[in-house]
Design a protein around this motif. Structure first.
Motif, PDB file in Angstrom:
ATOM      1  N   PHE A 262      22.356   6.740  23.978  1.00 51.47           N
ATOM      2  CA  PHE A 262      21.427   5.644  24.251  1.00 51.47           C
ATOM      3  C   PHE A 262      21.647   4.518  23.244  1.00 51.47           C
ATOM      4  CE2 PHE A 262      17.564   3.262  23.497  1.00 51.47           C
ATOM      5  CZ  PHE A 262      17.173   2.926  24.785  1.00 51.47           C
ATOM      6  N   GLY A 263      21.771   3.293  23.784  1.00 54.43           N
ATOM      7  CA  GLY A 263      21.936   2.126  22.932  1.00 54.43           C
ATOM      8  C   GLY A 263      23.342   1.884  22.445  1.00 54.43           C
ATOM      9  N   SER A 264      24.269   2.772  22.855  1.00 51.91           N
ATOM     10  CA  SER A 264      25.657   2.565  22.446  1.00 51.91           C
ATOM     11  C   SER A 264      26.236   1.356  23.175  1.00 51.91           C
ATOM     12  CB  SER A 264      26.496   3.803  22.755  1.00 51.91           C
ATOM     13  OG  SER A 264      26.590   3.984  24.166  1.00 51.91           O
ATOM     14  N   CYS A 265      27.359   0.902  22.683  1.00 49.33           N
ATOM     15  CA  CYS A 265      28.040  -0.230  23.318  1.00 49.33           C
ATOM     16  C   CYS A 265      28.333   0.080  24.778  1.00 49.33           C
ATOM     17  CB  CYS A 265      29.323  -0.525  22.546  1.00 49.33           C
ATOM     18  SG  CYS A 265      30.282  -1.914  23.193  1.00 49.33           S
ATOM     19  N   ARG A 266      28.785   1.303  25.066  1.00 53.13           N
ATOM     20  CA  ARG A 266      29.109   1.686  26.446  1.00 53.13           C
ATOM     21  C   ARG A 266      27.854   1.719  27.322  1.00 53.13           C
ATOM     22  NH1 ARG A 266      32.073   7.067  26.712  1.00 53.13           N
ATOM     23  NH2 ARG A 266      32.676   6.342  28.793  1.00 53.13           N
ATOM     24  N   HIS A 267      26.731   2.197  26.762  1.00 54.24           N
ATOM     25  CA  HIS A 267      25.479   2.252  27.510  1.00 54.24           C
ATOM     26  C   HIS A 267      24.983   0.847  27.843  1.00 54.24           C
ATOM     27  CE1 HIS A 267      20.901   2.995  27.547  1.00 54.24           C
ATOM     28  NE2 HIS A 267      21.386   3.305  28.730  1.00 54.24           N
ATOM     29  N   LEU A 268      25.001  -0.045  26.863  1.00 52.23           N
ATOM     30  CA  LEU A 268      24.540  -1.415  27.090  1.00 52.23           C
ATOM     31  C   LEU A 268      25.443  -2.124  28.095  1.00 52.23           C
ATOM     32  CD1 LEU A 268      23.625  -2.489  23.439  1.00 52.23           C
ATOM     33  CD2 LEU A 268      22.082  -1.742  25.261  1.00 52.23           C
ATOM     34  N   ARG A 269      26.748  -1.905  27.978  1.00 48.92           N
ATOM     35  CA  ARG A 269      27.695  -2.510  28.924  1.00 48.92           C
ATOM     36  C   ARG A 269      27.418  -2.007  30.343  1.00 48.92           C
ATOM     37  NH1 ARG A 269      33.225  -4.092  28.883  1.00 48.92           N
ATOM     38  NH2 ARG A 269      33.812  -4.526  31.040  1.00 48.92           N
ATOM     39  N   MET A 270      27.139  -0.703  30.471  1.00 54.97           N
ATOM     40  CA  MET A 270      26.865  -0.147  31.786  1.00 54.97           C
ATOM     41  C   MET A 270      25.597  -0.763  32.382  1.00 54.97           C
ATOM     42  SD  MET A 270      25.578   3.622  32.809  1.00 54.97           S
ATOM     43  CE  MET A 270      24.016   3.102  32.092  1.00 54.97           C
ATOM     44  N   LEU A 271      24.525  -0.892  31.569  1.00 60.50           N
ATOM     45  CA  LEU A 271      23.291  -1.494  32.073  1.00 60.50           C
ATOM     46  C   LEU A 271      23.522  -2.930  32.526  1.00 60.50           C
ATOM     47  CD1 LEU A 271      20.663  -0.165  29.486  1.00 60.50           C
ATOM     48  CD2 LEU A 271      20.902   0.513  31.888  1.00 60.50           C
TER      49      LEU A 271
ATOM     50  N   TYR B  91      24.201 -14.724  34.140  1.00 64.31           N
ATOM     51  CA  TYR B  91      25.204 -14.728  33.074  1.00 64.31           C
ATOM     52  C   TYR B  91      24.590 -14.849  31.681  1.00 64.31           C
ATOM     53  CZ  TYR B  91      28.232 -15.216  37.053  1.00 64.31           C
ATOM     54  OH  TYR B  91      28.860 -14.990  38.248  1.00 64.31           O
ATOM     55  N   ARG B  92      23.428 -14.247  31.532  1.00 66.51           N
ATOM     56  CA  ARG B  92      22.769 -14.148  30.228  1.00 66.51           C
ATOM     57  C   ARG B  92      22.263 -12.714  30.079  1.00 66.51           C
ATOM     58  NH1 ARG B  92      18.376 -17.722  26.957  1.00 66.51           N
ATOM     59  NH2 ARG B  92      17.059 -16.016  26.235  1.00 66.51           N
ATOM     60  N   PHE B  93      22.628 -12.082  28.969  1.00 68.38           N
ATOM     61  CA  PHE B  93      22.235 -10.698  28.704  1.00 68.38           C
ATOM     62  C   PHE B  93      21.280 -10.694  27.518  1.00 68.38           C
ATOM     63  CE2 PHE B  93      23.496  -6.209  27.346  1.00 68.38           C
ATOM     64  CZ  PHE B  93      22.787  -5.602  28.380  1.00 68.38           C
ATOM     65  N   ASP B  94      19.970 -10.518  27.821  1.00 71.37           N
ATOM     66  CA  ASP B  94      18.944 -10.521  26.786  1.00 71.37           C
ATOM     67  C   ASP B  94      18.768  -9.111  26.237  1.00 71.37           C
ATOM     68  OD1 ASP B  94      17.549 -13.302  26.695  1.00 71.37           O
ATOM     69  OD2 ASP B  94      17.780 -12.896  28.836  1.00 71.37           O
ATOM     70  N   ILE B  95      18.691  -8.996  24.910  1.00 74.95           N
ATOM     71  CA  ILE B  95      18.613  -7.697  24.243  1.00 74.95           C
ATOM     72  C   ILE B  95      17.427  -7.695  23.285  1.00 74.95           C
ATOM     73  CG2 ILE B  95      19.812  -6.035  22.769  1.00 74.95           C
ATOM     74  CD1 ILE B  95      22.446  -7.226  23.658  1.00 74.95           C
ATOM     75  N   GLU B  96      16.543  -6.720  23.454  1.00 79.96           N
ATOM     76  CA  GLU B  96      15.421  -6.566  22.531  1.00 79.96           C
ATOM     77  C   GLU B  96      15.895  -5.986  21.200  1.00 79.96           C
ATOM     78  OE1 GLU B  96      11.037  -5.840  24.130  1.00 79.96           O
ATOM     79  OE2 GLU B  96      12.387  -4.238  24.748  1.00 79.96           O
ATOM     80  N   PRO B  97      15.153  -6.227  20.110  1.00 82.50           N
ATOM     81  CA  PRO B  97      15.502  -5.583  18.844  1.00 82.50           C
ATOM     82  C   PRO B  97      15.249  -4.083  18.911  1.00 82.50           C
ATOM     83  CG  PRO B  97      13.393  -6.719  18.661  1.00 82.50           C
ATOM     84  CD  PRO B  97      13.975  -7.103  19.988  1.00 82.50           C
ATOM     85  N   GLY B  98      16.013  -3.348  18.122  1.00 83.80           N
ATOM     86  CA  GLY B  98      15.857  -1.896  18.084  1.00 83.80           C
ATOM     87  C   GLY B  98      17.129  -1.150  18.411  1.00 83.80           C
ATOM     88  N   PHE B  99      18.107  -1.862  18.997  1.00 83.90           N
ATOM     89  CA  PHE B  99      19.410  -1.256  19.246  1.00 83.90           C
ATOM     90  C   PHE B  99      20.264  -1.343  17.978  1.00 83.90           C
ATOM     91  CE2 PHE B  99      18.156  -2.527  23.595  1.00 83.90           C
ATOM     92  CZ  PHE B  99      18.337  -1.312  24.250  1.00 83.90           C
ATOM     93  N   ASN B 100      21.287  -0.503  17.916  1.00 82.49           N
ATOM     94  CA  ASN B 100      22.194  -0.497  16.775  1.00 82.49           C
ATOM     95  C   ASN B 100      22.998  -1.795  16.735  1.00 82.49           C
ATOM     96  OD1 ASN B 100      24.754  -0.007  15.293  1.00 82.49           O
ATOM     97  ND2 ASN B 100      23.905   2.041  15.028  1.00 82.49           N
ATOM     98  N   GLN B 101      22.887  -2.532  15.635  1.00 80.81           N
ATOM     99  CA  GLN B 101      23.547  -3.827  15.544  1.00 80.81           C
ATOM    100  C   GLN B 101      25.062  -3.700  15.598  1.00 80.81           C
ATOM    101  OE1 GLN B 101      21.894  -6.881  15.534  1.00 80.81           O
ATOM    102  NE2 GLN B 101      23.981  -7.613  15.924  1.00 80.81           N
ATOM    103  N   THR B 102      25.601  -2.623  15.043  1.00 79.79           N
ATOM    104  CA  THR B 102      27.056  -2.428  15.080  1.00 79.79           C
ATOM    105  C   THR B 102      27.539  -2.304  16.519  1.00 79.79           C
ATOM    106  OG1 THR B 102      26.991  -1.306  12.930  1.00 79.79           O
ATOM    107  CG2 THR B 102      28.944  -0.949  14.313  1.00 79.79           C
ATOM    108  N   GLU B 103      26.776  -1.578  17.355  1.00 78.53           N
ATOM    109  CA  GLU B 103      27.139  -1.431  18.764  1.00 78.53           C
ATOM    110  C   GLU B 103      27.078  -2.777  19.478  1.00 78.53           C
ATOM    111  OE1 GLU B 103      28.298   1.213  20.159  1.00 78.53           O
ATOM    112  OE2 GLU B 103      27.929   2.699  18.593  1.00 78.53           O
ATOM    113  N   ILE B 104      26.064  -3.570  19.168  1.00 84.74           N
ATOM    114  CA  ILE B 104      25.940  -4.888  19.801  1.00 84.74           C
ATOM    115  C   ILE B 104      27.095  -5.786  19.386  1.00 84.74           C
ATOM    116  CG2 ILE B 104      24.501  -6.970  19.938  1.00 84.74           C
ATOM    117  CD1 ILE B 104      22.064  -5.176  19.559  1.00 84.74           C
ATOM    118  N   ASN B 105      27.511  -5.686  18.125  1.00 81.68           N
ATOM    119  CA  ASN B 105      28.620  -6.519  17.640  1.00 81.68           C
ATOM    120  C   ASN B 105      29.914  -6.222  18.383  1.00 81.68           C
ATOM    121  OD1 ASN B 105      26.915  -7.681  15.771  1.00 81.68           O
ATOM    122  ND2 ASN B 105      27.554  -6.363  14.074  1.00 81.68           N
TER     123      ASN B 105
END
Length: 518
Positions: free
Chosen positions: A279-288, A455-469
């Motif tokens: 949950f919250g990984s780069c792959r999970h966020l990309r999939m969502l 074409y805008r992906f809004d992200i709430e705080p609480g996810f791992n910043q490294t994964e978002i980067n």
């Protein structure tokens, strides 16, 4: 753990308390839902109103499932755009600004008043006078405004709430808009509710209230006519049923779009081993992001034009139709939303999932009633072909999606959300959190969320910043990180039942949601 007679999860404590008060009196989940709906018009006036629209998905202890559609209806006659009172306002959520339109010309035929009466008449046990009493007392005696309600008043809706004399009397009695800790009193609404209980809710559509509304529309540039109000009816529908991870999901069917779009998202997710993604990984966020993007792509391909067709949902959710989107999603994975919701469950096994909204409100209050009418004709999300392009005398499509999860015949969860166009993505994520990641209801609701649109992906705080980067989206959408949790990402209030009969509820922290049991 003590067995509860009932649990109510809602957007405000007073909304939940009104519903909870029905259980000691011998009421069921539907009495509680109606009591909460009426109380929400007082406790959450920036989000809902008797002049708005909504849906209630009912599950009875005899395993009967009914979707009560009391959403707003388009008027029967159009006018020249130059004669219509219709103008834009900006609503600032803090991290995103969205434009809405208000005025007399933004009002669709309201349905909440009819829905309250129909649900109570069909499934309730207690006298309507008893069910309405908490809302009447709340409106007459007032309540203290909490932080979230103050935020909806100002800065979000201040220009709308203060645009009429009665609005200023309610929301700015001393000249400036009410703040957290101050009291809001709605005596005219208390009197109106008492009158409707005594005379019947049909008075809203055929009596003096209706005549005043129509007269103001005719004089000031609105569409609504006496015929529009007189022929409005609540529609009982069969819920849309979707299979996911061995469970049955029941939700809002066409002609509303939200439930079917949630179904599309779940069908896409069903082809992915989501549980294998952290949950919250780069792959999970990309999939969502990809699921939300592909759902929007499907919507653009004739979806809204066909919502009133029979068997439309079955065709759009068929494996043949979804195959190219499923293939695209699997290849991608292998490469790397003013609305409020109430959920109620009682110890007999009855459940109600009810979502209502007034949009942002039209700014017009029926004089002397305390009721602001909706601005659904001014909501861009509900008018995908452009303003004033709606078909006459049809139900407006809605993103609202009151939802139930069944394990066989056993009720497992009741959920729903506010949040305009974010409703479907909020509910999709909560269902996935619960069924794919095995989270508790509270965790599933209150973990951070994302939303993809235009074409805008809004992200709430609480996810791992490294994964978002490390996140790179296939469509090169803009990635926007929010500084705090926000009502923009919805407001999911839910109740879950365990196999041993215990009932647990949770409210969404984004909208100061609460859950109370008795």
């Amino acid at each position: 753990m003590q067995k509860l007679n009932g649990v109510v999860a809602a957007g405000h404590q007073e909304t939940a308390l009104a519903g909870l008060a029905m259980f000691p009196l011998g009421g069921n989940a539907f009495d509680a839902a109606v009591a909460s709906m009426l109380a929400a018009c007082v406790a959450e006036p920036g989000l809902t109103s008797l002049g708005g629209g909504g849906f209630l998905l009912a599950h009875t202890h005899t395993n009967q499932n009914i979707l009560f559609d009391f959403f707003t209806q388009t008027p029967s006659i159009k006018q020249s755009k130059s004669q219509v009172d219709f103008y834009p306002v900006d609503v600032n959520f803090g991290g995103s600004v969205q434009e809405f339109h208000i005025g007399l010309g933004s009002m669709a035929v309201p349905g909440v008043a009819a829905g309250v009466f129909k649900v109570h008449q069909t499934l309730g046990k207690l006298p309507l006078k008893v069910v309405a009493e908490p809302a009447i007392n709340l409106a007459r005696n007032g309540l203290e405004i909490n932080t979230f309600q103050a935020y909806t008043f100002n800065p979000i809706l201040s220009s709308i709430l203060l645009s009429s004399p009665e609005g200023r009397e309610i929301y700015a009695p001393q000249g400036s808009i009410l703040q957290a800790g101050e009291r809001i009193v709605m005596k005219n609404l208390a009197n109106t509710l008492e009158y409707l209980v005594q005379q019947g809710f049909e008075e809203f559509y055929q009596g003096e209230i209706a005549r005043q509304l129509v007269a103001d529309c005719q004089q000031g540039g609105g569409y609504l006519t006496e015929e529009d109000l007189r022929r409005y009816r609540v529609i009982e529908r069969q819920p849309l049923r979707i299979g996911y991870r061995g469970k049955q999901i029941l939700t809002n069917p066409p002609p509303s779009s939200g439930g079917t779009l949630i179904g599309l998202g779940l069908e896409l997710l069903s082809g992915i081993e989501v549980a294998n993604l952290e949950f919250g990984s780069c792959r999970h966020l990309r999939m969502l992001a990809d699921v939300m993007r592909l759902t929007n792509t499907v919507r653009k391909q004739g979806f809204d034009d066909r919502l009133h067709e029979q068997n439309m949902a079955a065709e759009f959710l068929s494996p043949e139709h979804l195959q190219p989107y499923l293939q695209e999603l699997q290849e991608t994975v292998n490469k790397w939303g003013s609305t409020t919701h109430i959920s109620v469950v009682d110890s007999e096994g009855n459940a109600a999932s009810v979502t209502t909204s007034n949009g942002e409100g039209s700014g017009y209050m029926i004089p002397g009633t305390g009721i602001m009418i909706n601005n659904m004709l001014g909501e861009e999300d509900l008018n995908p072909h452009g303003f004033h392009e709606w078909r006459e005398n049809v139900r407006l499509s809605s993103m609202m999606a009151p939802t139930l999860i069944l394990d066989g015949d056993r009720l497992e969860m009741v959920i729903g959300s506010g949040g305009s166009n974010r409703i479907r993505t909020a509910i999709l994520q909560v269902i996935s959190n619960y069924l794919d990641f095995g989270m508790s209801l509270a965790a599933a609701v209150n973990r951070p969320r994302v939303h993809w649109e235009n074409y805008r992906f809004d992200i709430e705080p609480g996810f791992n910043q490294t994964e978002i980067n490390h996140l790179q989206l296939a469509d090169h959408s803009e990635i926007v990180q929010w500084g705090e949790r926000n009502m923009f990402f919805g407001g999911v209030n839910g109740v879950a039942t365990n196999a041993d009969g215990t009932i647990l509820g949770t409210g969404d922290i984004r909208r100061s949601g609460v859950s109370l049991g008795i």
